[in-house]
Scaffold this motif. Structure first.
Motif: not given
Length: 321
Positions: A114-115, A118-119, A121-122, A171, A174-175, A177-178
């Protein structure tokens, strides 16, 4: 080294098919690695395996740098490499490997990938990257495909341990992606070989610490099979693939790069069916078709503005700008 990097970029820019080949090789290797990661848990604890894996990957990268006579990164980049290592290696793989205790390998790979959402969005927030409509459609189709593969069991009949495992893996996504965005913000001007070596080094130190605290004294079986798992995931899936990954992040836009990783759970489930006798249900097949369609839609569209930006950036670098 910048001259070599510039030549590689020029070749890939003139031969766009080569980028597709890179993405295909990366996703194939990562998909196969999920099967090995699952099987490796019968030989050692999840943190211990990750320590062996990334320790092997780090050693491989250090040898490569030594052979190529590549020195240390600039001093002002060490802090950024530490942050990237924590986000990209420590958090992602500690959480994923622990989550595998409670969640099936196939479902785990789907949740991790799902990364891209999140990538995206960020990247829109911090990189000011606009997501064109066709790429958004492709991303949406890919995510619907992931949910189709997961099926209704993610929403119903859940026990607390499975929910915790799934939250850990999300989580981790998300990490990851960040870390993609952080790389583009702080490290895109550092050669990819150095970035991957030192982020992996710092990330591995965190994993080793966790394995000592959580699994000290646990049984470790070093057999021909388990050593193969460590070498494959360490040398190919980590050292090689993550170097290529950072190169792709510096070469093409975030959405195109990350959407392509949706192939990984497709390949992971295929190898699970081929090697572990896992079932290929109709939902997996439909979800895989949706993912592939989304990737095709997202990659067919190339925004002229983004392409022009990347060309200008790398031409400037090649001229010493």
């Amino acid at each position: 080294m910048k001259d070599n990097q510039s030549r590689i970029w020029t070749f890939l820019n003139k031969n766009r098919w080569a980028i597709g080949v890179m993405i295909l090789v990366i996703t194939l290797l990562w998909g196969y690695a999920w099967v090995l990661m699952k099987d490796a848990l019968q030989y050692m604890g999840p943190f211990t395996f990750s320590a062996f894996r990334f320790g092997t990957g780090t050693l491989t990268m250090i040898i490569v740098l030594a052979i190529m006579r590549i020195g240390l990164p600039p001093k002002d980049k060490w802090g950024h490499l530490l942050v990237a290592g924590i986000l990209q290696t420590s958090i992602v793989f500690l959480f994923v490997m622990y989550g595998l205790r409670f969640v099936d390998a196939g479902k785990s790979s789907v949740l991790l990938y799902s990364m891209p959402i999140w990538s995206s969005i960020l990247a829109a927030k911090f990189l000011k990257e606009k997501v064109p409509r066709m790429k958004m459609i492709g991303l949406g189709m890919g995510l619907i495909g992931l949910l189709t593969i997961l099926g209704w069991d993610i929403w119903i009949n859940q026990n607390p341990s499975i929910i915790i495992g799934e939250l850990l893996i999300v989580t981790a996504a998300i990490s990851w992606g960040a870390s993609n965005v952080y790389y583009r913000l702080k490290l895109s001007d550092v050669p990819q070989l150095q970035v991957n070596t030192y982020q992996m080094l710092f990330g591995t130190l965190g994993i080793i610490l966790a394995s000592i605290v959580m699994e000290w004294g646990d049984s470790v079986q070093l057999t021909g099979e388990s050593i193969y798992y460590v070498l494959f995931t360490g040398v190919l899936a980590s050292a090689l693939c993550f170097t290529a990954w950072f190169f792709l992040l510096s070469l093409i836009d975030m959405v195109t790069t990350t959407i392509s990783t949706l192939l990984v759970p497709v390949f992971g489930m295929f190898f699970g069916w081929l090697l572990l006798d896992e079932k290929l249900t109709i939902s997996i097949i439909i979800g895989s078709v949706l993912i592939l369609s989304g990737i095709i839609i997202a990659n067919v569209y190339r925004g002229p503005a983004n392409r022009k930006t990347y060309i200008s950036k790398h031409e400037a670098e090649s001229q010493g700008g």
